[in-house]
Enzyme design. Structure first.
Site, PDB file in Angstrom:
ATOM      1  N   SER A 136       0.825  -1.212   0.146  1.00  0.00           N
ATOM      2  CA  SER A 136      -0.079   0.003  -0.097  1.00  0.00           C
ATOM      3  C   SER A 136       0.865   1.161   0.075  1.00  0.00           C
ATOM      4  O   SER A 136       1.735   1.309   0.976  1.00  0.00           O
ATOM      5  CB  SER A 136      -0.654   0.054   1.171  1.00  0.00           C
ATOM      6  OG  SER A 136      -1.503   1.275   1.233  1.00  0.00           O
ATOM      7  N   LYS A 162      -1.034  -0.878  -4.565  1.00  0.00           N
ATOM      8  CA  LYS A 162      -1.985  -0.128  -4.271  1.00  0.00           C
ATOM      9  C   LYS A 162      -1.703   1.186  -3.953  1.00  0.00           C
ATOM     10  O   LYS A 162      -0.926   1.508  -3.152  1.00  0.00           O
ATOM     11  CB  LYS A 162      -2.657  -0.916  -3.215  1.00  0.00           C
ATOM     12  CG  LYS A 162      -3.772  -0.140  -2.125  1.00  0.00           C
ATOM     13  CD  LYS A 162      -4.395  -0.936  -1.246  1.00  0.00           C
ATOM     14  CE  LYS A 162      -4.701  -0.176  -0.147  1.00  0.00           C
ATOM     15  NZ  LYS A 162      -5.338  -1.344   0.938  1.00  0.00           N
ATOM     16  N   LEU A 163      -2.417   1.996  -4.627  1.00  0.00           N
ATOM     17  CA  LEU A 163      -2.095   3.626  -4.510  1.00  0.00           C
ATOM     18  C   LEU A 163      -3.322   4.136  -3.483  1.00  0.00           C
ATOM     19  O   LEU A 163      -4.495   4.073  -3.828  1.00  0.00           O
ATOM     20  CB  LEU A 163      -2.119   4.431  -5.712  1.00  0.00           C
ATOM     21  CG  LEU A 163      -1.048   3.867  -6.878  1.00  0.00           C
ATOM     22  CD1 LEU A 163      -1.226   4.938  -8.041  1.00  0.00           C
ATOM     23  CD2 LEU A 163       0.371   3.959  -6.154  1.00  0.00           C
ATOM     24  N   LYS A 164      -2.663   4.896  -2.483  1.00  0.00           N
ATOM     25  CA  LYS A 164      -3.639   5.403  -1.829  1.00  0.00           C
ATOM     26  C   LYS A 164      -4.277   6.911  -2.656  1.00  0.00           C
ATOM     27  O   LYS A 164      -3.214   7.622  -3.243  1.00  0.00           O
ATOM     28  CB  LYS A 164      -3.334   6.038  -0.334  1.00  0.00           C
ATOM     29  CG  LYS A 164      -2.973   5.150   0.368  1.00  0.00           C
ATOM     30  CD  LYS A 164      -4.185   4.379   0.944  1.00  0.00           C
ATOM     31  CE  LYS A 164      -4.185   3.384   2.254  1.00  0.00           C
ATOM     32  NZ  LYS A 164      -5.287   2.806   2.604  1.00  0.00           N
ATOM     33  N   ASP A 190      -7.207   2.773  -3.339  1.00  0.00           N
ATOM     34  CA  ASP A 190      -8.034   2.713  -2.000  1.00  0.00           C
ATOM     35  C   ASP A 190      -8.242   4.299  -1.724  1.00  0.00           C
ATOM     36  O   ASP A 190      -7.256   4.882  -1.388  1.00  0.00           O
ATOM     37  CB  ASP A 190      -7.065   2.106  -1.081  1.00  0.00           C
ATOM     38  CG  ASP A 190      -7.892   1.986   0.300  1.00  0.00           C
ATOM     39  OD1 ASP A 190      -7.376   1.259   1.253  1.00  0.00           O
ATOM     40  OD2 ASP A 190      -9.276   2.310   0.335  1.00  0.00           O
ATOM     41  N   ASN A 192     -10.401   4.982   0.716  1.00  0.00           N
ATOM     42  CA  ASN A 192     -10.758   5.071   2.293  1.00  0.00           C
ATOM     43  C   ASN A 192     -11.795   6.213   2.677  1.00  0.00           C
ATOM     44  O   ASN A 192     -11.693   7.395   3.336  1.00  0.00           O
ATOM     45  CB  ASN A 192      -9.575   5.562   3.279  1.00  0.00           C
ATOM     46  CG  ASN A 192      -8.563   4.539   3.295  1.00  0.00           C
ATOM     47  OD1 ASN A 192      -7.393   4.614   2.894  1.00  0.00           O
ATOM     48  ND2 ASN A 192      -9.049   3.485   3.894  1.00  0.00           N
ATOM     49  N   GLU A 215     -11.028   0.442  -3.986  1.00  0.00           N
ATOM     50  CA  GLU A 215     -11.451   0.186  -2.785  1.00  0.00           C
ATOM     51  C   GLU A 215     -11.817   1.266  -2.158  1.00  0.00           C
ATOM     52  O   GLU A 215     -11.508   2.448  -1.815  1.00  0.00           O
ATOM     53  CB  GLU A 215      -9.865  -0.339  -1.952  1.00  0.00           C
ATOM     54  CG  GLU A 215     -10.079  -0.920  -0.628  1.00  0.00           C
ATOM     55  CD  GLU A 215      -8.818  -1.344  -0.098  1.00  0.00           C
ATOM     56  OE1 GLU A 215      -8.054  -1.524  -0.702  1.00  0.00           O
ATOM     57  OE2 GLU A 215      -8.789  -1.489   1.155  1.00  0.00           O
ATOM     58  N   ASP A 240     -13.950  -2.305   2.024  1.00  0.00           N
ATOM     59  CA  ASP A 240     -13.077  -2.681   3.150  1.00  0.00           C
ATOM     60  C   ASP A 240     -13.705  -2.265   4.622  1.00  0.00           C
ATOM     61  O   ASP A 240     -14.384  -2.871   5.065  1.00  0.00           O
ATOM     62  CB  ASP A 240     -11.835  -1.676   2.928  1.00  0.00           C
ATOM     63  CG  ASP A 240     -10.861  -1.688   4.343  1.00  0.00           C
ATOM     64  OD1 ASP A 240      -9.633  -0.983   4.111  1.00  0.00           O
ATOM     65  OD2 ASP A 240     -11.147  -2.082   5.219  1.00  0.00           O
ATOM     66  N   LYS A 264     -10.181  -8.013   6.882  1.00  0.00           N
ATOM     67  CA  LYS A 264      -9.271  -7.582   8.082  1.00  0.00           C
ATOM     68  C   LYS A 264      -9.639  -8.079   9.124  1.00  0.00           C
ATOM     69  O   LYS A 264     -10.813  -7.856   9.695  1.00  0.00           O
ATOM     70  CB  LYS A 264      -9.109  -5.935   8.186  1.00  0.00           C
ATOM     71  CG  LYS A 264      -8.260  -5.514   7.012  1.00  0.00           C
ATOM     72  CD  LYS A 264      -8.294  -4.063   7.141  1.00  0.00           C
ATOM     73  CE  LYS A 264      -7.869  -3.106   6.069  1.00  0.00           C
ATOM     74  NZ  LYS A 264      -7.985  -1.694   6.328  1.00  0.00           N
ATOM     75  N   GLY A 292      -4.385  -4.949   5.361  1.00  0.00           N
ATOM     76  CA  GLY A 292      -3.686  -4.588   6.517  1.00  0.00           C
ATOM     77  C   GLY A 292      -3.693  -3.482   7.332  1.00  0.00           C
ATOM     78  O   GLY A 292      -4.769  -2.444   6.809  1.00  0.00           O
TER      79      GLY A 292
HETATM   80  C1  NPQ Z   1      -6.583   0.423   4.439  1.00  0.00           C
HETATM   81  N1  NPQ Z   1      -4.297  -0.247   5.399  1.00  0.00           N
HETATM   82  O1  NPQ Z   1      -6.448  -0.815   3.595  1.00  0.00           O
HETATM   83  C2  NPQ Z   1      -5.751   0.319   5.621  1.00  0.00           C
HETATM   84  C3  NPQ Z   1      -5.522   1.901   5.922  1.00  0.00           C
HETATM   85  C4  NPQ Z   1      -4.580   1.994   7.095  1.00  0.00           C
HETATM   86  C5  NPQ Z   1      -2.319  -1.033   4.438  1.00  0.00           C
HETATM   87  O2  NPQ Z   1      -3.504   0.650   3.396  1.00  0.00           O
HETATM   88  C6  NPQ Z   1      -1.260   3.808  10.640  1.00  0.00           C
HETATM   89  C7  NPQ Z   1      -1.292   4.542   9.405  1.00  0.00           C
HETATM   90  C8  NPQ Z   1      -2.357   2.611  10.512  1.00  0.00           C
HETATM   91  C9  NPQ Z   1      -2.229   4.165   8.276  1.00  0.00           C
HETATM   92  C10 NPQ Z   1      -3.894   1.583   9.140  1.00  0.00           C
HETATM   93  C11 NPQ Z   1      -3.500  -0.002   4.258  1.00  0.00           C
HETATM   94  C12 NPQ Z   1      -2.972   2.510   9.545  1.00  0.00           C
HETATM   95  C13 NPQ Z   1      -2.932   3.497   8.359  1.00  0.00           C
HETATM   96  C14 NPQ Z   1      -4.662   1.312   8.094  1.00  0.00           C
HETATM   97  C15 NPQ Z   1      -3.873   3.146   7.161  1.00  0.00           C
HETATM   98  O3  NPQ Z   1      -7.654   1.218   3.952  1.00  0.00           O
HETATM   99 MG    MG Z   2      -8.509  -0.201   2.571  1.00  0.00          MG
END
Ligand code: NPQ
Ligand code: MG
Length: 369
Positions: A136, A162-164, A190, A192, A215, A240, A264, A292
């Site tokens: 990620s 995976k790009l935020k 992703d 969020n 995502e 998610d 998760k 994760g």
């Molecule tokens: C997700 N995880 O899939 C989460 C977002 C996430 C790997 O993108 C500290 C900092 C804890 C950033 C827990 C990934 C976190 C975080 C989850 C980001 O949406």
């Molecule tokens: Mg996510």
């Protein structure tokens, strides 16, 4: 099983680089660990909650408080009737707080499996020996920084990127990565929950980049909105935050809100519920993958066991320890040729290195029956 005591520890671990998502930037992980001490073995678990309630409503201080005050008394009341399969029922009267509940159930399960000499993967029904590792990638200020980061991850061997994304950082970075690394790269995004239904046409512009999925584009509660979006956007929608149990997975699938689900264990209340989500999705033909929460090696070892189940056919977000930490709490989890081996030791297959744990511990409390 009889619990002699439960230790709740807070551990602070710096991140190797800041991790920016649509809900903010994190530079360290504030981790809550649960250690269940029983007459036969001790079990460990990690609570995936963040320091602040920005990913979901749970947060680390709240989880610690709830475990000590509301969850553990209910476990102690069960006496020697206690076993991992009973924990969810004992905690059911407490509404929500699934990450806190997951940590408690997992620590009991770890103790039970260690006493029996059974690896978590075997217990859950894992058929694979390795999990395919994806990564990620943070939001950056500039595209060149992003391309450097992605280039480094690909050199490390990650099988999927995976790009935020968020409004203002989506089409341009995705186009740049696709342009630089070619059409063969397994690529997904992703958000969020950073978009609204009004962004449907904008999100449909991602269709030209051949993404594996988008995502959680919308708010976790807007399941109908995701179903509406799925009629406009060709790229598969993955949920998610919206999937908090097998029941919510069933409702999302039935509503047409998603074609893929990121599982998760903490978010759905534990590894036993995560297996139920997996089984339901697999029966419905919905591919799943292991997400994760920037866990330490304790949480990631357990997640690897789950990732060995047959329905986990897409690359995971279980990255190597050095993606996030210079020094992990456990022996470093290493990726070889884009895959990570599922632990075969009894229980979750990970335990903290004692002096590293002491060095990184911020606080600890012991709760007794
Ligand atoms: C997700 N995880 O899939 C989460 C977002 C996430 C790997 O993108 C500290 C900092 C804890 C950033 C827990 C990934 C976190 C975080 C989850 C980001 O949406
Ligand atoms: Mg996510």
């Amino acid at each position: 099983m009889n619990i002699d005591a439960v230790e709740l520890r807070r551990v602070a671990i710096p991140l190797v680089t800041p991790f920016r998502t649509s809900f903010g930037t994190q530079t360290a992980r504030d981790v809550l660990l649960v250690r269940v001490i029983t007459d036969r073995a001790e079990g460990w678990a990690e609570c995936g909650a963040l320091s602040h309630p920005v990913y979901s409503s749970e947060y680390t201080d709240g989880a610690e408080h709830l475990i000590a005050d509301e969850l553990l008394p209910r476990l102690f009341a069960a006496g020697d009737r206690l076993n991992a399969d009973l924990v969810a029922q004992l905690l059911e009267p407490v509404r929500g707080h699934r990450m806190a509940k997951s940590a408690v159930e997992t620590a009991v399960l770890d103790a039970q499996l260690k006493a029996a000499g059974v690896p978590l993967g075997s217990h859950l029904g894992a058929t694979a020996t390795h999990v395919v590792s994806g990564v990620s990638v943070s939001i950056y200020d500039e595209v060149p920084q992003l391309l450097d980061a992605v280039s480094g991850y690909l050199e490390s061997g990650y099988r999927r990127i995976k790009l935020k994304i968020e409004p203002g950082w989506d089409l341009e970075p995705v186009a740049a990565v696709r342009d630089r690394f070619g059409s063969g790269l397994l690529l997904q995004v992703d958000a969020n929950s950073a978009y609204t239904r009004a962004d449907a046409r904008h999100l449909a512009r991602l269709d030209e980049f051949g993404l594996l999925m988008i995502e959680q584009p919308l708010d976790e509660e807007d399941v109908a909105g995701h179903a509406e979006l799925a009629r406009v956007v060709r790229t598969p929608i993955c949920l998610d935050e919206s999937v908090v149990s097998a029941r919510s997975a069933y409702e999302a699938i039935r509503t047409g809100a998603c074609a893929i689900i990121n599982i998760k264990p903490g978010r759905v209340g534990g590894y036993l519920e995560a297996r139920r989500v997996h089984d339901l999705c697999t029966a419905a033909g919905i591919p799943v993958w292991v997400g994760g929460m920037l866990e330490t090696g304790i949480g990631r070892a357990a997640n690897l066991a789950l990732g060995g189940l047959p329905g986990f056919t897409l690359p995971s977000d279980i990255s190597a320890s050095d993606r996030y930490f210079a020094q992990d709490l456990t022996e470093p989890i290493r990726m070889v040729d884009g895959r990570i081996e599922i632990p075969t030791a009894p229980g979750i297959g990970g335990a903290p290195i004692p002096d590293v744990l002491e060095q990184l511990t911020v606080s600890r409390q012991v709760v007794k029956p």
